[in-house]
Motif scaffolding. Structure first.
Motif, PDB file in Angstrom:
ATOM      1  N   MET B 168       0.831  -1.196   0.000  1.00 19.57           N
ATOM      2  CA  MET B 168       0.000   0.000   0.000  1.00 19.57           C
ATOM      3  C   MET B 168       0.866   1.246   0.000  1.00 19.57           C
ATOM      4  O   MET B 168       0.563   2.228  -0.687  1.00 19.57           O
ATOM      5  CB  MET B 168      -0.920  -0.009   1.217  1.00 19.57           C
ATOM      6  CG  MET B 168      -1.883  -1.178   1.208  1.00 19.57           C
ATOM      7  SD  MET B 168      -3.469  -0.826   1.973  1.00 19.57           S
ATOM      8  CE  MET B 168      -3.004  -0.340   3.598  1.00 19.57           C
ATOM      9  N   ARG B 169       1.936   1.166   0.788  1.00 24.23           N
ATOM     10  CA  ARG B 169       2.856   2.295   0.800  1.00 24.23           C
ATOM     11  C   ARG B 169       3.364   2.600  -0.609  1.00 24.23           C
ATOM     12  O   ARG B 169       3.317   3.736  -1.082  1.00 24.23           O
ATOM     13  CB  ARG B 169       4.015   1.988   1.742  1.00 24.23           C
ATOM     14  CG  ARG B 169       5.327   2.589   1.376  1.00 24.23           C
ATOM     15  CD  ARG B 169       5.263   4.116   1.365  1.00 24.23           C
ATOM     16  NE  ARG B 169       6.604   4.657   1.359  1.00 24.23           N
ATOM     17  CZ  ARG B 169       7.205   5.079   2.457  1.00 24.23           C
ATOM     18  NH1 ARG B 169       6.586   5.034   3.597  1.00 24.23           N
ATOM     19  NH2 ARG B 169       8.439   5.548   2.395  1.00 24.23           N
ATOM     20  N   ALA B 170       3.818   1.540  -1.282  1.00 22.18           N
ATOM     21  CA  ALA B 170       4.349   1.736  -2.630  1.00 22.18           C
ATOM     22  C   ALA B 170       3.267   2.273  -3.565  1.00 22.18           C
ATOM     23  O   ALA B 170       3.517   3.142  -4.405  1.00 22.18           O
ATOM     24  CB  ALA B 170       4.915   0.423  -3.162  1.00 22.18           C
ATOM     25  N   LEU B 171       2.058   1.752  -3.357  1.00 19.33           N
ATOM     26  CA  LEU B 171       0.956   2.173  -4.223  1.00 19.33           C
ATOM     27  C   LEU B 171       0.622   3.635  -4.021  1.00 19.33           C
ATOM     28  O   LEU B 171       0.630   4.441  -4.955  1.00 19.33           O
ATOM     29  CB  LEU B 171      -0.270   1.300  -3.936  1.00 19.33           C
ATOM     30  CG  LEU B 171      -1.572   1.779  -4.570  1.00 19.33           C
ATOM     31  CD1 LEU B 171      -1.432   1.789  -6.089  1.00 19.33           C
ATOM     32  CD2 LEU B 171      -2.723   0.895  -4.159  1.00 19.33           C
ATOM     33  N   TYR B 172       0.334   3.996  -2.784  1.00 19.43           N
ATOM     34  CA  TYR B 172      -0.113   5.365  -2.530  1.00 19.43           C
ATOM     35  C   TYR B 172       1.022   6.363  -2.684  1.00 19.43           C
ATOM     36  O   TYR B 172       0.776   7.545  -2.898  1.00 19.43           O
ATOM     37  CB  TYR B 172      -0.751   5.450  -1.153  1.00 19.43           C
ATOM     38  CG  TYR B 172      -2.003   4.617  -1.063  1.00 19.43           C
ATOM     39  CD1 TYR B 172      -3.028   4.795  -1.998  1.00 19.43           C
ATOM     40  CD2 TYR B 172      -2.158   3.651  -0.097  1.00 19.43           C
ATOM     41  CE1 TYR B 172      -4.167   4.021  -1.943  1.00 19.43           C
ATOM     42  CE2 TYR B 172      -3.302   2.870  -0.025  1.00 19.43           C
ATOM     43  CZ  TYR B 172      -4.299   3.064  -0.963  1.00 19.43           C
ATOM     44  OH  TYR B 172      -5.419   2.294  -0.909  1.00 19.43           O
ATOM     45  N   GLY B 173       2.228   5.868  -2.573  1.00 17.41           N
ATOM     46  CA  GLY B 173       3.351   6.764  -2.754  1.00 17.41           C
ATOM     47  C   GLY B 173       3.418   7.323  -4.164  1.00 17.41           C
ATOM     48  O   GLY B 173       3.768   8.489  -4.363  1.00 17.41           O
ATOM     49  N   ARG B 174       3.041   6.495  -5.124  1.00 17.96           N
ATOM     50  CA  ARG B 174       3.118   6.979  -6.500  1.00 17.96           C
ATOM     51  C   ARG B 174       1.750   7.397  -7.035  1.00 17.96           C
ATOM     52  O   ARG B 174       1.556   7.536  -8.242  1.00 17.96           O
ATOM     53  CB  ARG B 174       3.732   5.896  -7.395  1.00 17.96           C
ATOM     54  CG  ARG B 174       2.891   4.663  -7.594  1.00 17.96           C
ATOM     55  CD  ARG B 174       3.513   3.823  -8.716  1.00 17.96           C
ATOM     56  NE  ARG B 174       2.789   2.596  -8.947  1.00 17.96           N
ATOM     57  CZ  ARG B 174       3.119   1.416  -8.444  1.00 17.96           C
ATOM     58  NH1 ARG B 174       4.158   1.312  -7.676  1.00 17.96           N
ATOM     59  NH2 ARG B 174       2.413   0.331  -8.721  1.00 17.96           N
ATOM     60  N   LEU B 175       0.839   7.617  -6.119  1.00 13.26           N
ATOM     61  CA  LEU B 175      -0.491   8.032  -6.523  1.00 13.26           C
ATOM     62  C   LEU B 175      -0.577   9.551  -6.522  1.00 13.26           C
ATOM     63  O   LEU B 175      -0.003  10.229  -5.688  1.00 13.26           O
ATOM     64  CB  LEU B 175      -1.518   7.437  -5.540  1.00 13.26           C
ATOM     65  CG  LEU B 175      -2.863   7.076  -6.164  1.00 13.26           C
ATOM     66  CD1 LEU B 175      -2.653   6.186  -7.372  1.00 13.26           C
ATOM     67  CD2 LEU B 175      -3.731   6.383  -5.146  1.00 13.26           C
ATOM     68  N   ARG B 176      -1.334  10.081  -7.446  1.00 15.27           N
ATOM     69  CA  ARG B 176      -1.412  11.537  -7.578  1.00 15.27           C
ATOM     70  C   ARG B 176      -2.752  12.095  -7.115  1.00 15.27           C
ATOM     71  O   ARG B 176      -3.084  13.241  -7.372  1.00 15.27           O
ATOM     72  CB  ARG B 176      -1.189  11.937  -9.042  1.00 15.27           C
ATOM     73  CG  ARG B 176       0.207  11.682  -9.540  1.00 15.27           C
ATOM     74  CD  ARG B 176       1.169  12.748  -9.014  1.00 15.27           C
ATOM     75  NE  ARG B 176       2.561  12.288  -9.118  1.00 15.27           N
ATOM     76  CZ  ARG B 176       3.191  11.663  -8.139  1.00 15.27           C
ATOM     77  NH1 ARG B 176       2.571  11.406  -6.986  1.00 15.27           N
ATOM     78  NH2 ARG B 176       4.451  11.270  -8.278  1.00 15.27           N
ATOM     79  N   ARG B 177      -3.510  11.262  -6.461  1.00 19.35           N
ATOM     80  CA  ARG B 177      -4.850  11.664  -6.078  1.00 19.35           C
ATOM     81  C   ARG B 177      -4.845  12.768  -5.026  1.00 19.35           C
ATOM     82  O   ARG B 177      -3.997  12.803  -4.151  1.00 19.35           O
ATOM     83  CB  ARG B 177      -5.588  10.469  -5.477  1.00 19.35           C
ATOM     84  CG  ARG B 177      -6.483   9.785  -6.459  1.00 19.35           C
ATOM     85  CD  ARG B 177      -7.494   8.949  -5.745  1.00 19.35           C
ATOM     86  NE  ARG B 177      -6.926   8.281  -4.575  1.00 19.35           N
ATOM     87  CZ  ARG B 177      -7.675   7.890  -3.560  1.00 19.35           C
ATOM     88  NH1 ARG B 177      -8.972   8.106  -3.598  1.00 19.35           N
ATOM     89  NH2 ARG B 177      -7.135   7.286  -2.533  1.00 19.35           N
TER      90      ARG B 177
END
Lengths: 216, 216
Positions: B168-177
């Motif tokens: 999740m960290r990796a996911l939300y880290g590269r999220l632009r939302r």
DNA sequence: CAGGCTGGCATGTGATCACAAAGACTGTAT
DNA sequence: ATACAGTCTTTGTGATCACATGCCAGCCTG
């Protein structure tokens, strides 16, 4: 990995060996609920020091297979009725999903194997052998769920089995049944017919029914 | 070290302290997937010897929060897409049930608290703070599920969160939302309306949606 | 005879050590 | 420049030990 000098016992690490043995005992109901264990006792039994015994025990405790008192004393858990109901609900949730995912991949060979395992279940029931019953019953379920190709879900299901192990032993030990498992036949029939809703219902019922008669 | 110099920390047992700290870090995404850890390093960081560090690590590994290579090296797991899908399905299964059980007991005070927590979630999203986002998001869910009075189920759900932490960290880290969490509002609305099917759907969607965008 | 206390034993905890194996690094040869 | 070999360091594993704590039995007292 040079070459394992031991063809049996896939993992030769001490703590793993201890863990697996204890896990089997608990899951298949060799230990009664409330039974207490000591690290030194386990160590002596397996011919290892306290260190690997402690690791095995702590891991089992983390999985809910053992309970640790505040002072660190370990014993096999005596479950409350609410806990049992909850674990039964968890079994129903997860195992219905596993069965559903396994169904599209269930070939004839698998169904035959389930049939064979189920005969072993019937035999264990006839002989009133609680440990054999639990073992073959779980093997029946595991064989089906393995086809779901969902290792994380299967691991969760096994964790629940583990927690219920001693309780199931106590339950089936005082059970007077001799009739073969009816719901397993329903599961097999639904599998053969490709009846997915029927399969879900059969699994849910099979999983729930046994624990229902615990309600004191 | 005869006396622990630390009066805080409810449990003063070394291995438990280490376990809790590491668990938080993993669950809330402080550690990236694939990051490796050493027992001596952990021991030094927490001022303990290798023994409690090893116990904490092994426990985390047993829960799927860390992976151990054949040689015993530990690292935070890098999950495959199939694994992620599976864990998301598990979340959906268990958390929908938890929400459903919590609903009859959800009073206004609880809904208000959920509202408050959700504001923190929005703020974390606005600041693009991945760790805060994960933490407050999970607190939102946990607060709701606590009302279900189903500790075994909640423990299972937390185990799944734990396994998904680094990912999740990796996911939300590269999220632009930057938009606030929509589905949380749906959950709160369904809770207010006493709409059980709506609640189930909202929870399932909220839980599933985030992980969907992982499919590479 | 009952209840509380004390002393000893059993038990878990964590540090330290020796050892083995895995990895990293360096120097050399092609 | 690259691949290989040998070594040196890092790392996990398990045994052992010292210590604190909890449990229990036996004793003493009322």
């Amino acid at each position: 990995m040079t070459q394992t000098p031991r063809p049996l016992d896939t993992h030769l690490l001490a703590h793993d060996r201890v863990y697996r043995h204890l896990r089997s005992r608990i899951m298949y109901g060799d230990l009664a609920p409330g039974q207490s264990l000591t690290l030194r006792g386990i160590g002596k039994e397996f011919g290892v020091s306290m260190t690997p015994a402690r690791e095995a025990v702590r891991r089992l405790a983390a999985e809910g297979a053992l309970t640790m008192s505040a002072s660190g004393r370990v014993s096999t858990p005596a479950l409350s009725n609410e806990r049992i109901e909850e674990l039964a609900a968890l079994r129903a949730l997860i195992e219905v999903e596993l069965a559903s995912r396994a169904m599209p991949r269930a070939h004839y060979a698998l169904i035959d194997r389930l049939q064979t395992i189920n005969n072993a279940v019937s035999e264990a029931v006839a002989h009133r052998d609680a440990v054999s019953y639990i073992r073959s019953n779980l093997e029946f379920h595991r064989t089906l769920y393995l086809r779901a190709q969902a290792p994380a879900m299967l691991a969760m299901a096994e964790t629940v089995w583990l927690q219920l192990g001693p309780t199931m032993r106590a339950l089936y030990g005082r059970l007077r049944r001799t009739e073969p498992p009816h719901f397993h036949k329903l599961i097999i029939a639904a599998l053969r017919a490709g009846d997915e809703p029927g399969l879900r219902l059969a699994v849910r019922t099979d999983v729930t029914q046994g624990l229902r008669m615990l309600a004191t």
